[in-house]
Design a protein around this motif. Structure first.
Motif: not given
Length: 299
Positions: A205-215, A284-285
């Motif tokens: 979720h944080r990746w899709l909303t732009g809250d983390c830079d690397v998943l 998957d990631v």
């Protein structure tokens, strides 16, 4: 993932030993110093000789870094006076000695209720020191993948960094699920609903909303590789950067106001233009990373 070592299952010092170059970690204020919280002792609560955080210097891919790792097994990685002071001291020393980067292996439920005021002050001091380090051009990279997630004050600290790296099972939010349920009732948020918790606060979720830079996957080797990539990830805090972040948040609020069926993360993914949003949790990631890249969501 064959042969992968789970980052989530490692202790703080095990993560440090495997993320930085082998044998290079030198700890400041180690357990032998017995620097414990005075507040916990007064309340009759068991203490830890490192107050739940290991700090020191190390090498990462041969380059000097300062590192801190929170121990989730001790009070959920909660921040108290001494715990916070160690983090602040690490960041202030970074301003003097200028390592190539500062790594924060975050695992925390937020401020300790046992020493709330002292913990809140400590978190504010950590934020100020972290931003000073960024202003000096030293990148701060936060790694999130522990079982306790990164919540409360440490959730804010993480979003102050240059780069946030999360595993798909990592969690990041301001308020933890139990806090939301206690404040607003189970109808608002059922903390026992693990699928809901991870949809709302998890790495995907944080990746899709732009809250983390690397998943990444829950793999120590992937965390090490992501940390190495972050050694040159310095992003100065500028007016333009703040305006871009504000635009990102304003767009998210606007999308949440759009009519749709349901109000949880799946609905937001659909509003972001993710096709078959209901299937994201099963992907998957690599597939989830491709979704954001395809839609051009900005971090």
């Amino acid at each position: 993932m064959t042969g992968a070592l789970s980052y989530a299952e490692c202790s703080a010092r095990e993560r440090l030993a495997r993320v930085v170059d082998a044998g290079s970690f030198h700890e400041w204020l180690p357990p032998a110093e017995r620097l414990t919280s005075p507040h916990l002792a007064q309340l009759g609560v068991p203490s830890a000789f490192d107050d739940g955080v290991a700090v020191g210097r190390a090498l990462l891919d041969g380059r000097p870094v300062f590192v801190a790792a929170q121990e989730g097994a001790f009070m959920g990685g909660g921040v108290g006076e001494v715990h916070g002071a160690k983090l602040v001291g690490l960041l202030r020393r970074a301003l003097r000695e200028r390592p190539d980067a500062v790594l924060l292996l975050a695992e925390s439920g937020g401020v300790r209720l046992h020493e709330a005021n002292a913990g809140l002050i400590a978190v504010s001091e950590v934020m100020r020191a972290l931003l000073d380090v960024r202003e000096a051009g030293i990148p701060v990279v936060v790694l999130i993948g522990g079982a306790n997630g990164c919540f409360g004050g440490m959730g804010i600290v993480a979003r102050c960094a240059d780069r946030v790296v999360m595993s798909d099972i990592g969690r990041l939010a301001m308020s933890g699920p139990e806090v939301i349920e206690a404040s607003h009732g189970v109808e608002e948020f059922d903390a026992r609903d693990r699928a809901l918790v991870w949809r709302t606060t998890g790495g995907k979720h944080r990746w899709l909303t732009g809250d983390c830079d690397v998943l990444i996957e829950d793999d120590v080797a992937e965390f090490r590789a992501a940390a190495i990539e972050g050694l040159d990830a310095s992003r100065r805090v500028t007016l333009e950067a703040l305006e871009a972040e504000n635009t990102l948040l304003a767009d998210r609020l606007r999308r949440m106001a759009e009519p749709s069926e349901g109000d949880d993360a799946v609905a937001l993914w659909g509003r972001l233009g993710i096709a078959h949003a209901e299937r994201v949790s099963e992907l998957d990631v690599a597939s989830v990373r491709a979704l954001r890249d395809a839609k051009g969501v900005e971090a």
